[in-house]
Write an enzyme that holds these catalytic residues in place. Structure first.
Site, PDB file in Angstrom:
ATOM      1  N   HIS A  48       0.826  -1.209   0.000  1.00 30.33           N
ATOM      2  CA  HIS A  48       0.000   0.000   0.000  1.00 30.33           C
ATOM      3  C   HIS A  48       0.863   1.262   0.000  1.00 30.33           C
ATOM      4  O   HIS A  48       0.434   2.311   0.489  1.00 30.33           O
ATOM      5  CB  HIS A  48      -0.944  -0.003   1.204  1.00 30.33           C
ATOM      6  CG  HIS A  48      -2.037  -1.019   1.118  1.00 30.33           C
ATOM      7  ND1 HIS A  48      -3.026  -0.964   0.164  1.00 30.33           N
ATOM      8  CD2 HIS A  48      -2.296  -2.124   1.859  1.00 30.33           C
ATOM      9  CE1 HIS A  48      -3.860  -1.985   0.327  1.00 30.33           C
ATOM     10  NE2 HIS A  48      -3.434  -2.709   1.336  1.00 30.33           N
ATOM     11  N   ARG A  73       7.172  -5.834   3.364  1.00 25.96           N
ATOM     12  CA  ARG A  73       5.929  -6.453   2.915  1.00 25.96           C
ATOM     13  C   ARG A  73       5.854  -6.373   1.393  1.00 25.96           C
ATOM     14  O   ARG A  73       5.766  -5.288   0.824  1.00 25.96           O
ATOM     15  CB  ARG A  73       4.700  -5.761   3.521  1.00 25.96           C
ATOM     16  CG  ARG A  73       3.394  -6.396   3.056  1.00 25.96           C
ATOM     17  CD  ARG A  73       2.201  -5.997   3.887  1.00 25.96           C
ATOM     18  NE  ARG A  73       1.800  -4.607   3.698  1.00 25.96           N
ATOM     19  CZ  ARG A  73       0.645  -4.101   4.145  1.00 25.96           C
ATOM     20  NH1 ARG A  73      -0.207  -4.882   4.820  1.00 25.96           N
ATOM     21  NH2 ARG A  73       0.348  -2.827   3.958  1.00 25.96           N
ATOM     22  N   GLU A 151      -5.708 -11.838   7.327  1.00 26.04           N
ATOM     23  CA  GLU A 151      -6.526 -10.644   7.114  1.00 26.04           C
ATOM     24  C   GLU A 151      -8.001 -10.941   6.871  1.00 26.04           C
ATOM     25  O   GLU A 151      -8.770 -10.016   6.601  1.00 26.04           O
ATOM     26  CB  GLU A 151      -5.970  -9.851   5.922  1.00 26.04           C
ATOM     27  CG  GLU A 151      -4.505  -9.508   6.047  1.00 26.04           C
ATOM     28  CD  GLU A 151      -3.981  -8.711   4.864  1.00 26.04           C
ATOM     29  OE1 GLU A 151      -4.352  -7.530   4.762  1.00 26.04           O
ATOM     30  OE2 GLU A 151      -3.245  -9.287   4.037  1.00 26.04           O
ATOM     31  N   ASP A 177      -8.201  -5.008   7.248  1.00 25.36           N
ATOM     32  CA  ASP A 177      -8.813  -5.971   6.335  1.00 25.36           C
ATOM     33  C   ASP A 177      -9.613  -7.017   7.094  1.00 25.36           C
ATOM     34  O   ASP A 177     -10.659  -7.471   6.623  1.00 25.36           O
ATOM     35  CB  ASP A 177      -7.743  -6.646   5.476  1.00 25.36           C
ATOM     36  CG  ASP A 177      -7.281  -5.762   4.333  1.00 25.36           C
ATOM     37  OD1 ASP A 177      -8.118  -5.424   3.485  1.00 25.36           O
ATOM     38  OD2 ASP A 177      -6.100  -5.400   4.298  1.00 25.36           O
TER      39      ASP A 177
END
Length: 254
Positions: A48, A73, A151, A177
């Protein structure tokens, strides 16, 4: 030249409480600043955040000047993405959106050379100090750390099976999430969400698997550490910058 020690993995093994910071600014300079603030680890995000592999390499170089261990990540549980990150020197991965033991096993396989996995072989790259770590292929797994992000409801339901996959070093709750998956988007504090997170922590402890979470609210972070989370990201560089700037402007403009 020796293989660098993965101090984050070492901390998990020793059962130390690891305080982290989420980093989304995609900046080597920002990473250099926060890596020497005293955090145990920083999460360099490419899912993200607008980070690409050369930028991650620059942030790893910056992090090496500080004390915080970098955790990266990847954008997805993709062996091509993982291969490129490993070759630039990533030793700890937080793989997003893992929902089953098979997906967890694929994440691990992407970090292991054949015959144990499917990582592509290059003889000279930053991870082996451009060929100077002569026993890299034999020892790379020693310092490799694979964390998987739970998630969804399906992932939580499969927690024990995912934790049992050989090569999984830790679990991580993605609270936003997970809240959406449970029917409460944008409401991480909903009782159903909190209860699910707390139960996940107890279940992870029962199978002796370290578990982490992102908790940018101080009371949440302290509560999660208290119930047994091993590693918690207690804030993010973006929010720290935003709050600092907003407070400074307010001093002079009201």
């Amino acid at each position: 030249m020796d293989l660098p020690i993965n101090h984050f993995k070492q901390g998990l093994r020793e059962g130390r409480r690891l305080v982290g910071l989420w980093s989304s600014l995609s900046s080597g300079a920002a990473t250099e600043i926060v890596a020497d603030s005293g955090f145990d680890w920083i999460l360099i995000d490419t899912e993200h955040a607008p980070n690409e592999t050369p930028m991650v390499a620059d942030q790893l170089r910056a992090a090496s000047l500080g004390r915080a261990s970098p955790v990266v990540r990847p954008a997805w549980n993709d062996p091509v993405i993982v291969k490129r990150l490993l070759d630039v020197g990533v030793q700890t991965l937080l793989v997003p959106f893992v929902q089953s033991p098979d997906e967890a096993a694929r994440a691990v396989a992407a970090t292991r050379y054949p015959p144990r996995g499917m990582r592509g072989v290059a003889s000279v790259h930053r991870a082996n100090r451009y060929g100077r770590v002569t026993d890299y292929f034999a020892r790379a797994d020693e310092e490799m750390c694979v964390l998987v992000q739970l998630e969804t409801r399906a992932a939580i339901d499969a927690l024990e099976a995912i934790a049992a996959v050989d090569g999984i070093d830790g679990l991580f709750i993605g609270p936003s999430d997970l809240a959406a998956s449970l029917g409460h988007p944008g409401n991480n504090a909903h009782p159903d969400v909190r209860r699910t997170i707390e139960q996940a922590c107890r279940r992870a402890q029962a199978v002796r698997k370290p578990i982490g979470i992102l908790a940018p609210i101080e009371t949440d972070a302290r509560a999660y550490f208290d119930i047994g989370f091993a590693y918690v990201a207690v804030g993010s560089d973006v929010v720290v910058l935003r709050k600092g700037c907003d407070a400074l402007v307010k001093l002079f403009k009201g």
